[in-house]
Design an enzyme around this catalytic site. Structure first.
Site, short mmCIF file in Angstrom:
data_model
loop_
_atom_site.label_atom_id
_atom_site.label_comp_id
_atom_site.label_asym_id
_atom_site.label_seq_id
_atom_site.Cartn_x
_atom_site.Cartn_y
_atom_site.Cartn_z
N TYR A 95 2.82 -2.52 -6.75
CA TYR A 95 1.80 -1.73 -6.06
C TYR A 95 0.78 -1.16 -7.04
O TYR A 95 0.03 -0.25 -6.70
CB TYR A 95 2.44 -0.59 -5.27
CG TYR A 95 3.21 -1.05 -4.05
CD1 TYR A 95 2.57 -1.68 -2.99
CD2 TYR A 95 4.58 -0.84 -3.97
CE1 TYR A 95 3.28 -2.10 -1.87
CE2 TYR A 95 5.30 -1.26 -2.85
CZ TYR A 95 4.64 -1.88 -1.80
OH TYR A 95 5.34 -2.30 -0.69
N TYR A 472 1.29 -0.77 5.36
CA TYR A 472 1.58 0.65 5.15
C TYR A 472 1.48 1.08 3.68
O TYR A 472 1.53 2.27 3.38
CB TYR A 472 2.98 0.99 5.70
CG TYR A 472 4.13 0.80 4.75
CD1 TYR A 472 4.70 1.89 4.08
CD2 TYR A 472 4.66 -0.46 4.50
CE1 TYR A 472 5.76 1.72 3.21
CE2 TYR A 472 5.72 -0.64 3.64
CZ TYR A 472 6.27 0.45 2.99
OH TYR A 472 7.32 0.27 2.12
N ARG A 473 1.30 0.11 2.79
CA ARG A 473 1.28 0.42 1.37
C ARG A 473 0.70 -0.79 0.65
O ARG A 473 0.96 -1.93 1.03
CB ARG A 473 2.71 0.70 0.90
CG ARG A 473 2.87 1.39 -0.43
CD ARG A 473 4.34 1.69 -0.67
NE ARG A 473 4.59 2.21 -2.00
CZ ARG A 473 5.79 2.33 -2.55
NH1 ARG A 473 6.85 1.96 -1.87
NH2 ARG A 473 5.94 2.82 -3.77
#
Length: 517
Positions: A95, A472-473
């Site tokens: 991420y 969501y991310r």
């Protein structure tokens, strides 16, 4: 100290202003805590995204150890319009790692703020600083002899509960939804004030870590996946160690079984019979614990279906493997185990595997460790499947319905294969919602494959959005694109909040697609 051999200026900041700010940072933090040299900044540029590292190069990195120092940093940043990108442990692999949203931001590294302030073994709460890791918290609990479990995400030992919770990460025990089990924050605001959310604002309160809401608007959520403040303390709830823990796996041989699986297990999740998220792991995700793609082929492009079937056959891996666990007293677990096994038998498909039957199977051990909150780094085996250090997590959310599964798998597989990449994914059913976690793996040393991976990820976002799926991310390179999928009204509300709370835009510009505009 020698003059910096590597220097990048923040956007819109002149050299003189930057050097004046650096001088003040050194006076406040000490020269050893203001990092400017190329070799000092290199660890903050290690990314797994398909873009050049230089695009995420910080202009400097600061390490702070107290709230007062952070307040001082914020004051200097306001004076000189210096943007700071705050990290806790900086191990947000897949991420964005520790890298800032864009080139030139100053990293504010809080890993040295690593105090476990309190653990209450009776109320099952903890209060920690941002630099505390899950491993540190587990070792502290064991040293004290407390019968408590933590809930780490997959790469557990080196990441921390504050950073993971603020990015709304999840784990694998019944306490898996980390933000749901967070309680109370201390936040340094852009004006230098310190906010304690919930009950933390009441002088002499002893309920900061036990009652989430306090009085008036609930504010904690504002500081998750945002750039509205710097969280310096966070409370969390810990899980009492159960009398009995019973992990299990169920192997399914047919790709289409995933449809029936979700329908079978969703009621058990909603009712709490299986209290943790039920994970349905695809073949290549499961295989990564023991298998490398190079063991079967060196050809570029997607792995042929025939090879995927060989991997299943030779390693006894299902098309899908369901993992769940039961927790509680012996009586509770016995009753719930009968419910689970009876349902599986009536369904007429699926091979049940218990911990005793699994023996030393590394894939089962990895999942069993996750579901009991043990430290494990096995997840990193995924990065060896294809090799080359490239990884981006694509994480759409849907209703927990079987009808949502196959069409997502087929859509994702088609897009990935078009770009020469493999579908490596799993579904996680948490009561009514279902996370679809896909690791887009590629070779960062291959420039052409880097370009394909970037294009692939963009198309995944585009195509899933067309079907109504929200992510969501996401990693730093695609934050703005994902923010667009949630519509102009939400983006505008975020911009209004940003301008009100951080008018100079010094906190992590671009985080989650939020800026002052």
């Amino acid at each position: 100290m020698a003059e910096p051999t590597y220097s990048v200026l923040p956007r819109g900041v002149g050299k003189d202003d930057f050097l004046a700010a650096v001088k003040k940072f050194k006076k406040l933090l000490g020269e050893q805590n203001v990092l400017l040299q190329e070799e000092q900044l290199a660890p903050y540029m290690k990314i797994m995204m398909p873009k050049p590292e230089e695009e995420f190069a910080p202009s400097a990195a600061l390490t702070a150890t107290t709230v007062e120092q952070i307040q001082g940093v914020v004051k200097i940043c306001n004076e000189h319009k210096i943007p700071i990108w705050t990290i806790s442990t900086g191990n947000n692999f897949g991420y964005g790692s520790a890298a800032p949203h864009h080139r030139g931001q100053v990293i504010l590294d809080l890993k040295k703020m690593n105090k476990i302030i309190e653990v209450d073994p009776e109320l099952c709460t903890a209060l920690v600083e941002p630099g505390v890791t899950y491993l540190q918290l587990v070792e502290y609990i064991r040293e004290k002899g407390y019968k408590l479990w933590v809930d780490p995400p997959a790469p557990s030992a080196i990441v921390g509960p504050v950073g993971n919770t603020l990015d709304r990460g999840v784990g694998y025990t019944p306490y898996a939804e980390h933000f749901m089990f967070q309680c109370g924050m201390e936040v340094v605001l852009a004006n230098g004030e310190v906010l304690r959310t919930g009950m933390g604002g009441v002088k002499g309160s002893n309920t900061w870590q036990v009652f989430k809401w306090g009085y008036g608007p609930y504010l904690d959520g504002l500081f998750t996946q945002s750039n509205f403040g710097i969280v310096t303390k966070m409370g969390l709830w810990l899980m009492p160690e159960p009398e009995v823990y019973k992990p299990f796996a169920i192997k399914y041989r047919n790709d289409k079984d995933i449809v029936d699986l979700v329908e079978l297990f969703r009621p058990l999740s909603i009712s709490g019979i299986i209290p943790n998220g039920v994970v349905f792991v695809g073949t290549l995700y499961e295989a990564s614990a023991t298998v490398r793609r190079s063991d079967y082929t060196m050809e570029k492009g997607p792995t042929p279906k025939a090879i995927i079937q060989r991997i299943r056959d030779e390693h006894n891996i299902g098309a899908w493997t369901a993992y769940g666990a039961l927790y509680g007293t012996r009586e509770q677990v016995d009753v719930n185990w009968k419910i689970v096994t009876d349902l599986v038998k009536r369904s007429g498909k699926g091979e049940i595997v218990t911990e005793e039957q699994a023996g030393d199977d590394p894939a089962f051990k990895y999942r069993a460790d996750l579901m009991r909150g043990n430290m494990t780094m096995t997840e990193f085996g995924l990065y060896n499947w294809r090799g080359g250090g490239g990884s981006m997590w694509f994480a759409p959310v849907s209703q927990a319905r079987g009808s949502e599964t196959l069409k997502q798998v087929e859509l994702a597989t088609r897009i990935l294969n078009e770009h020469g990449l493999d579908y490596v994914g799993e579904f996680i059913v948490t009561q009514r919602a279902m996370h679809h976690i896909i690791d887009v793996l590629y070779d960062r040393t291959d420039e052409e494959e880097m370009k394909r991976a970037y294009a692939c990820f963009g198309k995944l976002i585009d195509e899933f959005e067309k079907h109504g799926y929200g992510v969501y991310r996401v990693n730093n390179a695609f934050m703005d694109r994902v923010a667009e999928t949630y519509g102009p009204v939400q983006r505008n509300i975020n911009r209004i909040l940003k301008r009100a709370l951080d008018p100079n835009g010094i906190f992590a510009p671009g985080k989650s697609g939020i800026d002052i505009g």
